[in-house]
Design an enzyme around this catalytic site. Structure first.
Site, PDB file in Angstrom:
ATOM      1  N   HIS A  54       4.406 -27.702  41.843  1.00  0.00           N
ATOM      2  CA  HIS A  54       5.553 -26.918  42.334  1.00  0.00           C
ATOM      3  C   HIS A  54       5.828 -27.038  43.829  1.00  0.00           C
ATOM      4  O   HIS A  54       6.426 -26.152  44.437  1.00  0.00           O
ATOM      5  CB  HIS A  54       5.341 -25.417  41.971  1.00  0.00           C
ATOM      6  CG  HIS A  54       6.629 -24.652  41.919  1.00  0.00           C
ATOM      7  ND1 HIS A  54       6.707 -23.307  42.180  1.00  0.00           N
ATOM      8  CD2 HIS A  54       7.880 -25.051  41.637  1.00  0.00           C
ATOM      9  CE1 HIS A  54       7.955 -22.894  42.064  1.00  0.00           C
ATOM     10  NE2 HIS A  54       8.685 -23.949  41.731  1.00  0.00           N
TER      11      HIS A  54
ATOM     12  N   ASP B 253       2.117 -14.851  40.228  1.00  0.00           N
ATOM     13  CA  ASP B 253       2.930 -13.624  40.077  1.00  0.00           C
ATOM     14  C   ASP B 253       2.115 -12.453  39.529  1.00  0.00           C
ATOM     15  O   ASP B 253       2.640 -11.613  38.797  1.00  0.00           O
ATOM     16  CB  ASP B 253       4.122 -13.844  39.118  1.00  0.00           C
ATOM     17  CG  ASP B 253       5.188 -14.770  39.661  1.00  0.00           C
ATOM     18  OD1 ASP B 253       4.925 -15.433  40.674  1.00  0.00           O
ATOM     19  OD2 ASP B 253       6.281 -14.819  39.067  1.00  0.00           O
TER      20      ASP B 253
ATOM     21  N   CYS C 272       6.633 -18.457  44.812  1.00  0.00           N
ATOM     22  CA  CYS C 272       5.621 -19.469  44.470  1.00  0.00           C
ATOM     23  C   CYS C 272       5.524 -20.664  45.416  1.00  0.00           C
ATOM     24  O   CYS C 272       4.469 -20.932  45.981  1.00  0.00           O
ATOM     25  CB  CYS C 272       5.876 -20.023  43.067  1.00  0.00           C
ATOM     26  SG  CYS C 272       6.202 -18.815  41.796  1.00  0.00           S
TER      27      CYS C 272
HETATM   28 CA    CA Z   1       4.270 -17.208  41.837  1.00  0.00          CA
END
Ligand code: CA
Length: 474
Positions: free
Chosen positions: A127, A28, A67
């Site tokens: 993730h 980010d 993400c």
């Molecule tokens: Ca991210």
């Protein structure tokens, strides 16, 4: 004996020539939040040096604006929509556990490099699925894993409450108080252990929320008004210092010349949540405006890539898998496999090395594509970008003349619009799958706002107050 000598001459150098590959991923981070990308507030001397001594890319894109799908695309080298991975993971969506992540059977960048003789490690954020054991990093080509399966983590982890694992074992003892420092220590540990070329994926969560920094780093930015921006700057500073430590390690161990280092961010800066700055780009993480998908991208490989170059062609994070496999001296399976009527696209990226070296002067891709169902889609071809957001009218931008996407030419140029629509539709038809899950409907309301914020399109001055977006009271 002579044969043995020739073998020695021929084979040993080949193995010795394989570079180490270090991929450092920020999380980010804004397009404008490195010194070398124009920040006047945030100091990143080591990354600036890396960009100056390597290749700084102006038009590097990620394949998704949030993400998880961005990382799924990076890891497989395929548009993640090809295997239903179109959204961040949503465990409350009614789907089967084995569908919630990168499906078992999709080869990862680590599978390829492990097969090529590399020691592979993943440090940091995963993730991309943990609902079945076969989805976890050690089952996806990584010899070593230290980090979290989830998308974020407290930067000051606690022994009694953390989400960290070393390979398959939960962490019970905290070895470093601040996570970015700990990740660096782990990454250097893996580089030290490797008795053969290493592939280290340092998957940082910096500067993703929660906004937490060390006191000494905050003190450096005490002149910045607004705690969140100050914290953001401190987190960036800490990441940069840690990258400096890694570079020093590679230098001391005389590995720096033949290590391919790539640094980029998994999606655009989160302007509202963390006070990132994407200037001069409009938009932020989650949007298909440039601020959501265009990110800082640095390549550094003294032995084999030019120094001091600015690379201006558009390319995508999907290019990293074929680039790394080529750097390792291996070839990938064919791009397209045909069995009867079935046509499978094995990977979407290009080996960037000849483009970065200037051996090929045209752009690596005819066009780049993005999509997130229920939110929008986009295509960039040359200077042109068609953006189809579901909550606002479609837009056509000329990015060369209008990098901040302020002048919508959709009504003025119907022929260009029609051409890009057809190409975007053709790409969508090629995707072979539908989303395996949908995101929580909350995010569709969130998406609507992403296109109406008043973003900063120029960098805030060194001491200027910056609160992300200009609207008062948000
Ligand atoms: Ca991210």
């Amino acid at each position: 004996m002579r044969l043995l000598f020739l073998l020695f001459l021929g084979i040993l150098p080949l193995r010795a020539n394989q570079p180490n590959i270090l991929m450092i991923l920020a999380d980010d981070m804004g397009y404008g939040d490195l010194g070398c990308y124009g920040s006047l507030q945030i100091e990143t001397p080591f990354l600036d040096k890396l960009a100056t001594a390597g290749i700084r890319c102006t038009d590097g894109y990620v394949c998704a604006n949030v993400c998880a799908p961005s990382r799924a695309g990076l890891l497989t080298g395929r548009h993640p929509q090809r295997f239903g991975f179109e959204h961040n993971l949503n465990k409350s969506f009614p789907t089967l556990p084995e569908r919630l992540g990168i499906p078992v059977g999709q080869k990862t960048i680590a599978d390829h490099l492990k097969k090529a003789g590399y020691r592979t490690s993943l440090i940091g954020k995963w993730h991309v699925g943990d609902s079945v054991p076969g989805m976890l990093p050690n089952a996806r080509g990584f010899d070593y894993f230290f980090g979290m399966h989830s998308g974020s983590h407290d930067y000051f982890p606690k022994a009694e409450k953390n989400k960290l694992f070393r390979n398959k074992s939960p962490i019970k003892k905290i070895e470093y108080p601040y996570l970015t420092d700990w990740f660096t220590h782990e990454a250097i540990g893996q580089m030290t252990l490797a008795k053969k070329p290493f592939f280290c994926f340092l998957s940082l969560n910096t500067p993703h929320t929660p906004m937490q920094a060390k006191e000494e780093d905050l003190a450096r930015f005490s002149h910045l008004k607004g705690k969140r921006r100050q914290t953001y700057a401190a987190m960036q500073w800490c990441m940069d210092l840690n990258i400096g430590k890694i570079l020093a390690h590679l230098k001391t161990t005389k590995q720096i010349e033949n290590t391919l280092i790539v640094f980029y961010s998994d999606n655009g800066g989160s302007v509202t949540a963390s006070h990132a700055c994407n200037a001069p780009l409009n938009g932020m993480k989650g949007s298909f405006l440039e601020g959501g998908i265009r990110v800082p991208f640095i390549f550094y490989w003294p032995k084999s890539l030019p120094s001091g170059k600015v690379f201006k062609h558009p390319f995508t994070s999907l290019d990293l898998l074929p680039t790394f496999v080529a750097a390792a001296g291996k070839t990938l399976p064919p791009r397209i496999t045909k069995k009867g009527r079935k046509r499978t696209i094995n990977y979407d990226g290009q080996n960037l090395l000849p483009f970065l070296r200037g051996e090929i002067t045209k752009a690596p891709h005819e066009a780049l594509f993005w999509r997130m169902t229920m939110r929008g889609a986009a295509i960039r071809e040359g200077n042109w970008k068609l953006l189809v957001n579901v909550h606002t009218p479609p837009a056509l931008y000329n990015l060369t003349e209008d990098i901040s996407e302020q002048r919508n030419l959709y009504q003025k140029m119907p022929a260009k619009v029609s051409d890009l629509w057809q190409k975007l539709n053709k790409w969508q038809e090629s995707l072979e799958d539908t989303p395996h899950w949908q995101e929580d409907p909350y995010w569709q309301g969130y998406n609507r706002k992403l296109y109406s914020h008043d973003y900063w399109l120029t960098q805030p001055a060194k001491n200027q107050e910056y609160h992300g977006v200009r609207e008062v009271g948000r």
